[in-house]
Design a protein around this motif. Structure first.
Motif, short mmCIF file in Angstrom:
data_model
loop_
_atom_site.label_atom_id
_atom_site.label_comp_id
_atom_site.label_asym_id
_atom_site.label_seq_id
_atom_site.Cartn_x
_atom_site.Cartn_y
_atom_site.Cartn_z
N ARG A 140 4.84 -0.75 -13.49
CA ARG A 140 3.97 -1.52 -12.61
C ARG A 140 3.55 -0.72 -11.38
N THR A 141 4.50 0.00 -10.79
CA THR A 141 4.20 0.85 -9.65
C THR A 141 4.77 2.24 -9.91
N TRP A 142 4.16 3.25 -9.25
CA TRP A 142 4.54 4.65 -9.48
C TRP A 142 4.71 5.36 -8.15
N GLU A 143 5.69 6.24 -8.08
CA GLU A 143 5.97 6.98 -6.85
C GLU A 143 6.38 8.43 -7.19
N PRO A 144 6.16 9.33 -6.23
CA PRO A 144 5.59 9.12 -4.90
C PRO A 144 4.07 8.98 -4.97
N GLU A 145 3.49 8.33 -3.97
CA GLU A 145 2.05 8.19 -3.87
C GLU A 145 1.41 9.58 -3.85
N GLY A 146 0.41 9.78 -4.69
CA GLY A 146 -0.25 11.07 -4.77
C GLY A 146 0.37 12.04 -5.75
N GLY A 147 1.58 11.73 -6.23
CA GLY A 147 2.24 12.59 -7.20
C GLY A 147 2.90 13.80 -6.55
N GLN A 148 3.61 14.55 -7.39
CA GLN A 148 4.28 15.75 -6.91
C GLN A 148 4.39 16.77 -8.04
N ASP A 149 4.82 17.98 -7.69
CA ASP A 149 4.93 19.08 -8.64
C ASP A 149 6.25 18.98 -9.40
N THR A 150 6.21 19.13 -10.72
CA THR A 150 7.45 19.20 -11.50
C THR A 150 8.19 20.50 -11.29
N GLY A 151 7.48 21.52 -10.81
CA GLY A 151 8.07 22.86 -10.70
C GLY A 151 7.92 23.68 -11.96
N ILE A 152 7.23 23.12 -12.96
CA ILE A 152 7.00 23.85 -14.22
C ILE A 152 5.66 24.56 -14.11
N PRO A 153 5.64 25.90 -14.02
CA PRO A 153 4.37 26.62 -13.96
C PRO A 153 3.55 26.36 -15.22
N HIS A 154 2.25 26.08 -15.03
CA HIS A 154 1.43 25.75 -16.20
C HIS A 154 -0.03 25.81 -15.82
N PRO A 155 -0.88 26.32 -16.71
CA PRO A 155 -2.31 26.29 -16.44
C PRO A 155 -2.86 24.88 -16.59
N ALA A 156 -4.12 24.69 -16.21
CA ALA A 156 -4.75 23.37 -16.29
C ALA A 156 -5.15 23.09 -17.72
N THR A 157 -4.22 22.54 -18.48
CA THR A 157 -4.48 22.19 -19.88
C THR A 157 -3.42 21.23 -20.35
#
Length: 281
Positions: A140-157
């Motif tokens: 129903r709700t998700w946090e943190p607002e705006g999201g955060q980095d998992t720390g897993i390096p990865h290209p945009a795909t």
């Protein structure tokens, strides 16, 4: 057997829609299919999951790109739809307001061992490889607002994650891709070195990096996976989508990932399924 797809006018019309057809006799030589049915707004790029309480969760997104419809502003970015009656009806349960950098979201859902939900999503933000948010109220709700980095390096795909029968998590992603050492991560060129890894601790750490396909000079992208009744894992992906257009598969077991080599019986990589260019090798 459910077949899902996204439908839009042109590449993206600001609303799109997730559709499905269902077959009750999928093993028949000529299966019967239901009439197409529109389930939700948005685009679904990854499979639904079934929670421990039997609820079905479907990830669908309204992309943060033009055209930005005003009537879609409240549900822009990754959404979670739920069915409590095995797909007969669906309704919006929650929205994650995250910064995907104008990318395609392509979010996936995982139920963690403590019952909370973990959403991972694609991002084009230079300092993030894979983004994440968490829900402690069944989506129903998700946090943190705006999201955060998992720390897993990865290209945009796109990447793929799922819970295996063993309880471990399986991640199919671009590990040690070209330019992964430090941000900003490459947008397109980093789509190499497709790799399978395992986690015993709900994604805190990953091990056993089994290289499925380096790309061999081409891009390898958009993995998806299923686990067979025998515990074998099957991964499908594309290679050189603007060239030979190959669809390839890898088949392996968890012990292959731990060994970082194809050591189990019938384990294999780079199995060609199809290609746009029939002359490709």
């Amino acid at each position: 057997l459910w077949l899902f797809w996204a439908q839009s006018e042109g590449l993206y019309d600001g609303r799109a829609g997730v559709w499905a057809i269902v077959s009750d006799n999928p093993d028949a030589g000529n299966p019967d299919w239901s009439k197409p049915r529109r389930l939700t707004d948005g685009i679904m790029m990854n499979k639904p999951i079934v929670l421990s309480d039997g609820e079905w969760l479907l990830p669908a997104a309204i992309w943060d790109r033009e055209p930005r419809r005003k009537d879609m502003s409240d549900i822009r970015h990754p959404n979670v739809y739920v069915s409590t009656d095995e797909g007969d009806s669906w309704y919006l349960r929650g929205n994650a307001h995250v910064d995907t950098g104008g990318e395609a979201d392509e979010h996936l859902l995982v139920e963690r061992k403590d019952g909370s939900l973990w959403m991972l999503y694609r991002t084009g933000v230079d300092t993030i490889g894979i983004g994440e948010v968490f829900s402690f109220d069944r989506g129903r709700t998700w946090e943190p607002e705006g999201g955060q980095d998992t720390g897993i390096p990865h290209p945009a795909t796109r990447f793929h994650i799922q819970r295996l029968e063993s309880g471990r998590l399986l991640l199919i992603y671009h590990y040690r891709f070209e330019g992964h050492e430090e941000p900003p991560y490459p947008k397109i060129g980093g789509r190499t070195h497709l790799t399978a890894s395992l986690s015993d601790d709900d994604g805190k750490t990953w091990y056993g990096h089994l290289l499925l396909d380096s790309g061999r000079g081409e891009l390898v992208t958009y993995p998806d996976a299923v686990e067979g009744d025998n515990g074998k894992i099957y991964v499908i992906y594309d290679r050189s989508r603007r060239g030979t257009g190959e669809i390839l598969m890898a088949a392996f077991a968890e012990k292959d990932i731990r060994a970082e080599d194809f050591i189990s019986d019938e384990a294999a990589s780079i199995i060609k399924i199809n290609a746009l260019n029939s002359n490709s090798n």
